[in-house]
Design a protein around this motif. Structure first.
Motif, PDB file in Angstrom:
ATOM      1  N   UNK A 336      31.938 -14.550 -21.904  1.00 21.32           N
ATOM      2  CA  UNK A 336      33.371 -14.579 -22.203  1.00 21.32           C
ATOM      3  C   UNK A 336      33.813 -15.977 -22.623  1.00 21.32           C
ATOM      4  N   UNK A 337      33.279 -16.982 -21.941  1.00 22.12           N
ATOM      5  CA  UNK A 337      33.673 -18.354 -22.264  1.00 22.12           C
ATOM      6  C   UNK A 337      33.059 -18.797 -23.592  1.00 22.12           C
ATOM      7  N   UNK A 338      31.811 -18.418 -23.820  1.00 21.92           N
ATOM      8  CA  UNK A 338      31.146 -18.841 -25.059  1.00 21.92           C
ATOM      9  C   UNK A 338      31.838 -18.256 -26.294  1.00 21.92           C
ATOM     10  N   UNK A 339      32.385 -17.078 -26.144  1.00 22.79           N
ATOM     11  CA  UNK A 339      32.986 -16.424 -27.313  1.00 22.79           C
ATOM     12  C   UNK A 339      34.502 -16.285 -27.150  1.00 22.79           C
ATOM     13  N   UNK A 340      35.061 -17.218 -26.414  1.00 21.70           N
ATOM     14  CA  UNK A 340      36.507 -17.202 -26.155  1.00 21.70           C
ATOM     15  C   UNK A 340      37.280 -17.316 -27.470  1.00 21.70           C
ATOM     16  N   UNK A 341      38.348 -16.588 -27.539  1.00 19.65           N
ATOM     17  CA  UNK A 341      39.229 -16.694 -28.713  1.00 19.65           C
ATOM     18  C   UNK A 341      40.268 -17.772 -28.442  1.00 19.65           C
ATOM     19  N   UNK A 342      40.265 -18.815 -29.274  1.00 16.35           N
ATOM     20  CA  UNK A 342      41.142 -19.960 -29.040  1.00 16.35           C
ATOM     21  C   UNK A 342      42.335 -19.992 -29.979  1.00 16.35           C
TER      22      UNK A 342
ATOM     23  N   UNK B  72      31.803   0.688 -25.241  1.00 17.10           N
ATOM     24  CA  UNK B  72      33.016   1.064 -24.515  1.00 17.10           C
ATOM     25  C   UNK B  72      33.966  -0.126 -24.522  1.00 17.10           C
ATOM     26  N   UNK B  73      35.253   0.165 -24.413  1.00 15.48           N
ATOM     27  CA  UNK B  73      36.234  -0.915 -24.432  1.00 15.48           C
ATOM     28  C   UNK B  73      36.081  -1.788 -23.191  1.00 15.48           C
ATOM     29  N   UNK B  74      36.577  -3.018 -23.309  1.00 15.21           N
ATOM     30  CA  UNK B  74      36.710  -3.956 -22.191  1.00 15.21           C
ATOM     31  C   UNK B  74      35.392  -4.513 -21.664  1.00 15.21           C
ATOM     32  N   UNK B  75      34.300  -4.341 -22.385  1.00 10.07           N
ATOM     33  CA  UNK B  75      33.030  -4.933 -21.956  1.00 10.07           C
ATOM     34  C   UNK B  75      32.461  -5.757 -23.108  1.00 10.07           C
ATOM     35  N   UNK B  76      32.181  -7.021 -22.825  1.00  5.56           N
ATOM     36  CA  UNK B  76      31.611  -7.890 -23.860  1.00  5.56           C
ATOM     37  C   UNK B  76      30.141  -7.520 -24.035  1.00  5.56           C
ATOM     38  N   UNK B  77      29.687  -7.499 -25.270  1.00 10.16           N
ATOM     39  CA  UNK B  77      28.325  -7.035 -25.536  1.00 10.16           C
ATOM     40  C   UNK B  77      27.843  -7.569 -26.887  1.00 10.16           C
ATOM     41  N   UNK B  78      26.600  -7.259 -27.227  1.00  9.61           N
ATOM     42  CA  UNK B  78      26.010  -7.773 -28.460  1.00  9.61           C
ATOM     43  C   UNK B  78      25.684  -6.641 -29.426  1.00  9.61           C
ATOM     44  N   UNK B  79      25.605  -6.999 -30.686  1.00  8.13           N
ATOM     45  CA  UNK B  79      25.162  -6.067 -31.712  1.00  8.13           C
ATOM     46  C   UNK B  79      23.962  -6.671 -32.436  1.00  8.13           C
ATOM     47  N   UNK B 109      40.127  -8.902 -32.750  1.00 10.61           N
ATOM     48  CA  UNK B 109      39.283  -8.750 -31.573  1.00 10.61           C
ATOM     49  C   UNK B 109      39.770  -9.735 -30.509  1.00 10.61           C
ATOM     50  N   UNK B 110      39.571  -9.414 -29.227  1.00 11.47           N
ATOM     51  CA  UNK B 110      39.979 -10.376 -28.196  1.00 11.47           C
ATOM     52  C   UNK B 110      38.989 -11.530 -28.035  1.00 11.47           C
ATOM     53  N   UNK B 111      37.904 -11.507 -28.786  1.00 12.16           N
ATOM     54  CA  UNK B 111      36.870 -12.548 -28.698  1.00 12.16           C
ATOM     55  C   UNK B 111      36.581 -13.073 -30.108  1.00 12.16           C
ATOM     56  N   UNK B 112      35.743 -14.110 -30.198  1.00 15.62           N
ATOM     57  CA  UNK B 112      35.266 -14.553 -31.512  1.00 15.62           C
ATOM     58  C   UNK B 112      33.751 -14.393 -31.557  1.00 15.62           C
ATOM     59  N   UNK B 113      33.277 -13.229 -31.959  1.00 16.38           N
ATOM     60  CA  UNK B 113      31.835 -12.989 -31.983  1.00 16.38           C
ATOM     61  C   UNK B 113      31.135 -13.885 -33.009  1.00 16.38           C
ATOM     62  N   UNK B 114      29.891 -14.211 -32.687  1.00 17.80           N
ATOM     63  CA  UNK B 114      29.122 -15.098 -33.562  1.00 17.80           C
ATOM     64  C   UNK B 114      27.667 -14.688 -33.606  1.00 17.80           C
ATOM     65  N   UNK B 115      27.035 -14.991 -34.739  1.00 15.33           N
ATOM     66  CA  UNK B 115      25.587 -14.818 -34.838  1.00 15.33           C
ATOM     67  C   UNK B 115      24.941 -15.969 -34.072  1.00 15.33           C
ATOM     68  N   UNK B 116      24.105 -15.631 -33.088  1.00 11.59           N
ATOM     69  CA  UNK B 116      23.497 -16.688 -32.283  1.00 11.59           C
ATOM     70  C   UNK B 116      21.983 -16.763 -32.475  1.00 11.59           C
ATOM     71  N   UNK B 130      33.729  -7.465 -28.432  1.00 10.80           N
ATOM     72  CA  UNK B 130      34.519  -6.824 -27.383  1.00 10.80           C
ATOM     73  C   UNK B 130      35.717  -6.123 -28.014  1.00 10.80           C
ATOM     74  N   UNK B 131      35.971  -4.928 -27.540  1.00  7.08           N
ATOM     75  CA  UNK B 131      37.159  -4.193 -27.967  1.00  7.08           C
ATOM     76  C   UNK B 131      38.052  -4.010 -26.747  1.00  7.08           C
ATOM     77  N   UNK B 132      39.357  -4.047 -26.975  1.00  4.75           N
ATOM     78  CA  UNK B 132      40.248  -3.890 -25.813  1.00  4.75           C
ATOM     79  C   UNK B 132      41.196  -2.699 -25.921  1.00  4.75           C
ATOM     80  N   UNK B 133      41.005  -1.871 -26.947  1.00  3.68           N
ATOM     81  CA  UNK B 133      41.842  -0.674 -27.096  1.00  3.68           C
ATOM     82  C   UNK B 133      41.032   0.434 -27.747  1.00  3.68           C
ATOM     83  N   UNK B 134      41.397   1.662 -27.419  1.00  4.56           N
ATOM     84  CA  UNK B 134      40.860   2.788 -28.176  1.00  4.56           C
ATOM     85  C   UNK B 134      41.584   2.841 -29.521  1.00  4.56           C
ATOM     86  N   UNK B 135      40.983   3.531 -30.478  1.00  8.08           N
ATOM     87  CA  UNK B 135      41.640   3.702 -31.770  1.00  8.08           C
ATOM     88  C   UNK B 135      40.794   3.183 -32.918  1.00  8.08           C
ATOM     89  N   UNK B 136      41.465   2.919 -34.043  1.00  5.82           N
ATOM     90  CA  UNK B 136      40.755   2.511 -35.268  1.00  5.82           C
ATOM     91  C   UNK B 136      40.617   1.003 -35.347  1.00  5.82           C
TER      92      UNK B 136
END
Ligand SMILES: [Cu+2]
Lengths: 430, 159
Positions: A336-342, B72-79, B109-116, B130-136
């Protein structure tokens, strides 16, 4: 002609009979059948039930999070007013167990001025990724350190707290965390010193060697970890809604009927449907744990509160965060911290979606405590005024008074006492 | 007449008491994913639900598979992303920028996903989803490789 009129009469007759039967069995036609749910609605209702709440996942940043000895120590600390600058304030002063760990005030006041925001509950917050209304801390233990040094809360210093651990809790502390450092020399370890204290305390802190500061910081972090171990035991309990959800899953109309009034079921239907409440209040805690601006402009005397946009960078910069020196987590697990939205306009004036479990018993509401009761909350959602700062994530509901009443009736079905052993709701027996 | 009434009853049921007359069959309170796996409600999707997306100018084809199944919503995960050129050659040196939003709401998105991690053979690890709502939701992956950039767009439904 004759045949068709006969048909009409028959149809009418049969319909009326059907209506009677339907009314008797608690069913009414169309949308007003209160306990008739589509498969999709049933799936949403199931997703809100406490029965789908997974066991609390471990917190990798706190290696003693699930250690019962740490929970015991944290339990004592939570109620111990000696962990404040003037022996007068404990966590439980504001997070009162008999008020679902809230204080019933607009903004907290323990006699040193009011806090900037309203006191939220701690029940179930161990499931969160972010703590505080603006999420400026990323773990339960890092959160717990903050009020200890806040001027309008515990108003003490970390050096002071380390001394008090040594004086009052040495044995349990050492059993959990290993030997306390020797902090008995007052020339190296002033009795009170910390980066957020008064001028004297700050300069005493600045006068300490970095190594000595770190020794204090370790003890201070461990105080937080013990408090977190206790808070991890404070979980939400079953409500009447959860029993209803079980009846819905079993398709047991009779049971649904005995658990929910027509109005409560209508409220649930609106909550997961037309009112869009589950956009944000979703999952078994009725919260998505993220930040939204719902347009609560503060009172004129309040300083403008930017919410998450500031909280996010504070979490990133907190020395006690998941990636910091005092965390037990391997860095990759700090997702969560690594990918925090700032950044993002949606973070401006945004606050964490609170859980709605037991919400009927925790008035007043919102980050600024500005809404006195559930009626006021629903009036707000109905009008959805524009936000300042930022923009509101809401659209006006334009509901009738009857619909708002149904939503309120439903919210009250979420009342339920926390799922906590009784002894944890009071100070430990000495 | 009696027989007539029964059929009429059925008819009027259908017209007026649809919910009341349908026998309450015990269907599970869950959606069924494409592979027949049971899906939780309130905001989820099978990990492999998305068809490959071709970028706007046809330069790249991107396959996106969640490593959490179901999503599923509300869980941070990887693709895991797999990138190929339009004619099916793995792109092994892509720079990928991922963004997401809900078109019906003005938020991302509630996060900033990145290629690591570049895992070779055109495979890239995308962390912080991470997704925080159902829907499109709409997810865009902007691929830059060989001096060219192009954006692939995924449309997601979290039910
Ligand atoms: Cu949304």
């Amino acid at each position: 002609m004759k045949k068709s009129s006969l048909l009409t009469v028959a149809l009418l007759l049969v319909s009326l009979t059907g209506l009677g039967v339907a009314a008797l069995s608690g069913w009414l036609p169309g949308a007003s059948a209160p306990h008739a749910w589509s498969d999709e609605q049933r799936a949403i209702i199931a997703s809100l039930s406490i029965d789908t709440l997974p066991p609390l996942p471990p917190d990798p940043s706190n290696r003693v999070g699930d250690d019962s000895r740490a929970a015991e120590l944290g339990h004592a600390l939570f109620f111990d007013a000696r962990f404040s600058g003037d022996d007068a304030v404990a966590c439980a002063s504001c997070h009162q167990p008999d008020r679902y760990f809230t204080d019933g005030l607009v903004r907290a006041d323990v006699g040193r001025g009011t806090t900037k925001r309203h006191t939220p509950t701690i029940v179930g917050t161990a499931y969160n990724a972010w703590f505080y209304w603006d999420g400026r801390r990323d773990s339960q233990w890092a959160q717990a350190l903050t009020p200890l040094e806040a001027a309008v809360e515990h108003s003490g210093t970390r050096a002071q707290y380390a001394q008090r651990v040594a004086a009052f809790y040495r044995q349990p502390y050492e059993a959990i965390f290993g030997p306390l450092p020797d902090i008995s020399d007052p020339s190296a370890f002033p009795p009170t010193a910390g980066p957020f204290g008064n001028d004297e305390e700050q300069s005493a802190w600045a006068g300490m060697s970095q190594a000595d500061q770190t020794q204090i910081d370790v003890v201070y972090a461990n105080i937080g970890k013990a408090l977190a171990a206790y808070e991890r035991r404070i979980l939400p309990g079953r409500s009447r809604f959860d029993d209803y959800a079980q009846a819905v899953a079993a398709n047991d109309t009779e049971q649904m009927n005995s658990l929910f009034t027509r109005e409560e079921a209508t409220g649930l239907r609106l909550f997961i449907g037309e009112a869009n409440c589950t956009d944000c209040h979703n999952g078994p805690l009725f919260s998505n744990g993220t930040f939204h601006n719902i347009g609560l402009t503060g009172t004129p005397d309040e300083v403008l509160d930017s919410g998450r946009i500031d909280g996010a960078s504070q979490a990133r910069d907190d020395p006690f965060n998941c990636l910091g020196d005092f965390s037990d987590a391997p860095a990759p697990s700090c997702q969560e911290l690594r990918f925090i939205k700032l950044e993002g306009i949606e973070l401006r004036g945004a606050f964490k979606t609170p859980s709605l479990r037991n919400v009927g018993q925790t008035a007043p509401y919102m980050h600024n405590g500005s809404l006195a009761d559930l009626d006021a909350v629903l009036v707000h959602y109905n009008a959805a005024p524009p936000a300042f700062p930022g923009h509101s994530d809401l659209l006006p509901l334009d509901f009738t008074a009857e619909q708002l009443g149904a939503l309120k009736a439903f919210l009250l079905t979420l009342n339920g006492q926390p799922n906590v052993p009784a002894e944890l709701l009071q100070p430990p027996a000495k | 007449m009696f027989r007539h009434t029964i059929s009429l009853f059925t008819l009027s049921c259908a017209l007026f008491f649809f919910a009341a007359c349908t026998s309450p069959t015990a269907s599970p309170a869950a959606d069924t994913g494409m592979d027949g796996m049971s899906m939780p409600g309130g905001g989820s999707m099978a990990a492999d639900a998305l068809p490959p997306a071709t970028s706007t100018d046809g330069l790249f084809t991107v396959t996106a598979t969640s490593q959490m199944d179901p999503v599923t919503i509300n869980t941070i995960h990887s693709w895991l992303l797999h990138v190929q050129t339009g004619d099916g050659v793995d792109v092994t040196d892509a720079r990928i920028d991922v963004e997401g939003s809900m078109p019906a709401h003005s938020h991302g998105l509630p996060t900033t996903p990145q290629i690591t991690e570049n895992r070779g053979n055109g495979n890239y690890l995308l962390e912080g989803m991470k997704f925080n709502m159902a829907g499109s939701w709409v997810i865009t992956a902007t691929i830059t490789a060989g001096g060219q950039s192009d954006t692939a767009v995924f449309d997601l439904q979290l039910k």
